[in-house]
Design an enzyme around this catalytic site. Structure first.
Site, PDB file in Angstrom:
ATOM      1  N   GLU A 216       0.857  -1.445  -0.022  1.00 60.50           N
ATOM      2  CA  GLU A 216       0.059   0.068   0.151  1.00 60.50           C
ATOM      3  C   GLU A 216       0.952   1.477   0.100  1.00 60.50           C
ATOM      4  O   GLU A 216       0.210   2.541   0.281  1.00 60.50           O
ATOM      5  CB  GLU A 216      -0.844  -0.084   1.346  1.00 60.50           C
ATOM      6  CG  GLU A 216      -1.664  -1.283   1.384  1.00 60.50           C
ATOM      7  CD  GLU A 216      -3.025  -1.180   0.402  1.00 60.50           C
ATOM      8  OE1 GLU A 216      -3.048  -0.560  -0.481  1.00 60.50           O
ATOM      9  OE2 GLU A 216      -3.922  -2.015   0.568  1.00 60.50           O
TER      10      GLU A 216
ATOM     11  N   TYR B 211     -16.279  16.195  16.866  1.00 60.64           N
ATOM     12  CA  TYR B 211     -14.793  15.782  16.794  1.00 60.64           C
ATOM     13  C   TYR B 211     -14.482  14.976  15.254  1.00 60.64           C
ATOM     14  O   TYR B 211     -13.258  15.132  15.045  1.00 60.64           O
ATOM     15  CB  TYR B 211     -14.805  14.501  17.823  1.00 60.64           C
ATOM     16  CG  TYR B 211     -14.746  15.267  19.204  1.00 60.64           C
ATOM     17  CD1 TYR B 211     -13.612  15.884  19.804  1.00 60.64           C
ATOM     18  CD2 TYR B 211     -16.028  15.397  19.834  1.00 60.64           C
ATOM     19  CE1 TYR B 211     -13.720  16.413  20.823  1.00 60.64           C
ATOM     20  CE2 TYR B 211     -16.020  16.012  21.238  1.00 60.64           C
ATOM     21  CZ  TYR B 211     -14.715  16.605  21.753  1.00 60.64           C
ATOM     22  OH  TYR B 211     -14.944  17.433  22.889  1.00 60.64           O
TER      23      TYR B 211
END
Length: 212
Positions: free
Chosen positions: A71, A117
């Site tokens: 990745e 948040y």
């Protein structure tokens, strides 16, 4: 004072301890100048060896250490996209991956502005079209996207978060998992989203990205 290698190991231990990195899934990196320190292929985040990490250049060239996670193009794409980014976290955490298998909430974010948040620590999180893990074309798509963001969901795959430091990238990964858990718990239509003025206040105060 800890080293980047020690910080990467500590982050892996924390994420694994929270159950966000099942098996040998997930990968982490930190950037120092024009060098990227990344977890190797097949590594378990809860059992990283600080002496057995991989060093790449910003184009993904292998400089030293074991073979990197496949990745790595995702990581280098984020570093090239934002020069102030110094850490990237890619997980296969359960709730965020589940949300990545659903249609996006909007073109700019797979996840709606459900909590302050999420807006503060993550910001808008686009859904990137599916590609096989490690696909360099998908990384190029992320690098070229005109939208402002610090995190994405890879369709049918999972989350990628970034930050100006490793703590911020890790906190964003945890917060993204939490808001995805809440999203899956709430019936469609039975939820209050943050209003545009509320989002604008948060982004102005915390410097997060959300296009209103």
């Amino acid at each position: 004072m800890s080293t980047p290698r020690q910080d990467l190991v500590a982050a892996g231990t924390r994420l694994a301890g929270l159950g966000l990195s099942p098996g040998a899934s997930g990968n982490l990196s930190v950037r120092t100048g024009d060098r990227v320190l990344i977890t190797p292929t097949g590594a378990e985040l809860g059992a990283l060896d600080p002496g057995a990490l991989t060093v790449l250049d910003l184009d993904g060239g292998h400089l030293e250490g074991p073979r990197p996670s496949k990745e790595f193009p995702l990581h280098t794409a984020f570093y090239r996209r934002h020069p102030d980014t110094t850490a990237v976290v890619h997980l296969h955490s359960r709730s965020a991956t589940a949300v990545s298998c659903r249609p996006a909430w909007s073109e700019r974010s797979a996840v709606p502005p459900l909590t302050p948040y999420f807006v503060m620590r993550v910001g808008q999180t686009p859904l990137v079209p599916y590609a096989a893990p490690g696909d360099a074309v998908q990384a190029a798509v992320i690098e070229a996207m005109p939208l402002a963001f610090r995190a994405v969901l890879l369709a049918n795959h999972g989350p990628v978060t970034s930050g100006r430091d490793l703590a911020a990238a890790v906190d964003a990964a945890i917060e993204l998992e939490e808001v995805c858990t809440l999203l899956l718990l709430l019936p469609e239509g039975e939820r209050r989203l943050l209003a545009p003025p509320e989002i604008a206040e948060l982004t102005a105060r915390y410097g997060s990205d959300w296009d209103l």
